[in-house]
Design an enzyme around this catalytic site. Structure first.
Site, PDB file in Angstrom:
ATOM      1  N   ARG A  43       1.151  -0.830  -0.174  1.00  0.00           N
ATOM      2  CA  ARG A  43       0.122   0.163  -0.131  1.00  0.00           C
ATOM      3  C   ARG A  43       1.023   1.498   0.315  1.00  0.00           C
ATOM      4  O   ARG A  43       2.221   1.386   0.813  1.00  0.00           O
ATOM      5  CB  ARG A  43      -0.921  -0.133   1.190  1.00  0.00           C
ATOM      6  CG  ARG A  43      -1.449  -1.355   1.038  1.00  0.00           C
ATOM      7  CD  ARG A  43      -3.059  -0.976   0.197  1.00  0.00           C
ATOM      8  NE  ARG A  43      -4.408  -1.338   0.153  1.00  0.00           N
ATOM      9  CZ  ARG A  43      -4.153  -2.159  -0.787  1.00  0.00           C
ATOM     10  NH1 ARG A  43      -3.349  -3.013  -1.834  1.00  0.00           N
ATOM     11  NH2 ARG A  43      -5.520  -3.417  -0.379  1.00  0.00           N
TER      12      ARG A  43
ATOM     13  N   GLU B 264      -3.876   7.715  -5.610  1.00  0.00           N
ATOM     14  CA  GLU B 264      -3.796   7.162  -7.101  1.00  0.00           C
ATOM     15  C   GLU B 264      -4.739   6.673  -7.768  1.00  0.00           C
ATOM     16  O   GLU B 264      -6.314   6.978  -7.140  1.00  0.00           O
ATOM     17  CB  GLU B 264      -4.019   4.863  -6.470  1.00  0.00           C
ATOM     18  CG  GLU B 264      -2.544   4.325  -6.782  1.00  0.00           C
ATOM     19  CD  GLU B 264      -2.508   3.146  -6.114  1.00  0.00           C
ATOM     20  OE1 GLU B 264      -1.254   3.280  -5.173  1.00  0.00           O
ATOM     21  OE2 GLU B 264      -4.081   2.759  -5.945  1.00  0.00           O
TER      22      GLU B 264
ATOM     23  N   HIS C 275      -0.046   0.039 -10.055  1.00  0.00           N
ATOM     24  CA  HIS C 275      -0.916  -0.162  -9.551  1.00  0.00           C
ATOM     25  C   HIS C 275      -1.322  -1.889  -9.982  1.00  0.00           C
ATOM     26  O   HIS C 275      -1.934  -2.099  -9.472  1.00  0.00           O
ATOM     27  CB  HIS C 275      -1.793   0.156  -8.710  1.00  0.00           C
ATOM     28  CG  HIS C 275      -1.997  -0.756  -7.027  1.00  0.00           C
ATOM     29  ND1 HIS C 275      -3.231   0.148  -6.248  1.00  0.00           N
ATOM     30  CD2 HIS C 275      -2.499  -1.626  -6.898  1.00  0.00           C
ATOM     31  CE1 HIS C 275      -3.194  -0.833  -5.326  1.00  0.00           C
ATOM     32  NE2 HIS C 275      -3.206  -1.690  -5.718  1.00  0.00           N
TER      33      HIS C 275
END
Length: 315
Positions: A234, A263, A282
């Protein structure tokens, strides 16, 4: 059952199908949902499927029909589970769907640092080999990862898979968790020792209120100048300015980052311009096989809930 998926595109951009879930009720799939669209779209939903669309206390308070939230991932920090529990709403996640995919991604970073495949391929395509006087050349020091030390912060399913791969490469594995595990495949050390002794430090732990930005200059400065930092967990676990400063000043050799604090990232995120910082969007979790496992487990989560035997409950 009225079922709404708030952000189904990430899970299924078109190469999977929702057929099994469609059998469980009246299903509406939205590719993406903005914060102000959540309540209108989910007002009639008894079951919500969400990947990264957050359900705060305020949002949950405005959804009186909601009975089940299925997180299309393992991490569920986007859900106010306390508020959900107070309303009698069950929250389920999808455990251990991406261990192989994330372990693979972790080693993609490690091997890129060690072998610089991308750098040399670009060089060859730019004509450098054709112009070279020798049959072989290297643009940067290349090294073997056998014998190097990999430090894993966290030792859940993903980290254990990473450790397995590391051992196949002949690496030494350290790990840190709140308390030692009964294992012989990796050596338990303090967090300070892990950052000091490792050639690669890799994060594999959930985000909690007490570990936000725990990776800061205090820990980073303990690393070897030749060491690399990897985060596929994370983004908010890391103080991004401190990491960027460490990269730009040569305190560490490089970083491989799959997650950021915001993000998509704003253009001013300091890691976007940091030296020797590889960033992927990601997508460590996004192998087709991993997404198929999410779909299958989500079906089981909903079906079990309908049968009054909920599974994978995290609330």
């Amino acid at each position: 059952m009225n079922i709404v998926a708030t952000d189904g595109f990430a899970l299924n951009p078109g190469d999977l199908n929702w057929d099994e879930i469609n059998k469980l009720g009246e299903v509406t799939i939205y590719d993406r949902t903005s914060p102000d669209e959540i309540v209108p779209r989910c007002s009639s939903a008894e079951i919500v499927l969400t990947n990264k669309v957050a359900f705060s206390r305020e949002t949950i308070d405005h959804l009186p029909k909601l009975r089940l939230i299925c997180v299309l991932a393992t991490g569920y920090n986007i859900i106010d589970t306390i508020a959900a529990a107070e309303k009698g709403i069950i929250v389920c996640n999808v455990p251990d769907y991406s261990s192989s995919a994330v372990a693979q991604h972790t080693f993609a970073f490690i091997l890129e640092f060690a072998t610089q495949v991308g750098l040399h391929s670009t060089s060859v395509h730019n004509g450098d080999w054709s112009r070279c006087a020798d049959f072989s050349y290297s643009l940067s020091p290349l090294f073997e990862i056998s014998g190097k030390t990999l430090g894993l912060v966290g030792f859940g399913n993903i980290a254990r898979k990473v450790a397995e791969v590391a051992q196949a490469f002949g690496m030494n594995v350290l790990y840190h968790t709140p308390s030692p595990k009964n294992i012989t495949t990796a050596r338990y050390v303090s967090i300070e020792e892990l950052f000091s002794e490792s050639d690669f430090v890799s994060l594999h732990l959930p985000l909690k209120p007490d570990n936000k930005e725990f990776v800061n200059m205090n820990l980073i400065s303990r690393m070897k100048k030749t060491a690399f930092f990897i985060n596929t967990a994370r983004g908010p676990l890391v103080n991004e300015q401190d990491l960027a400063d460490a990269l730009n000043s040569g305190i560490i050799a490089g970083a491989g980052i799959d997650v950021l604090s915001v993000e998509p990232p704003p253009p001013h995120n300091p890691l976007l311009s940091a030296k020797n910082c590889f960033i992927t969007p990601h997508n460590a979790w996004m192998s087709k096989e991993a997404r198929e496992r999410i779909m299958e487990t989500t079906y089981k989560n909903i079906n079990s809930f309908i049968k009054n035997s909920p599974i994978n409950v995290v609330s």
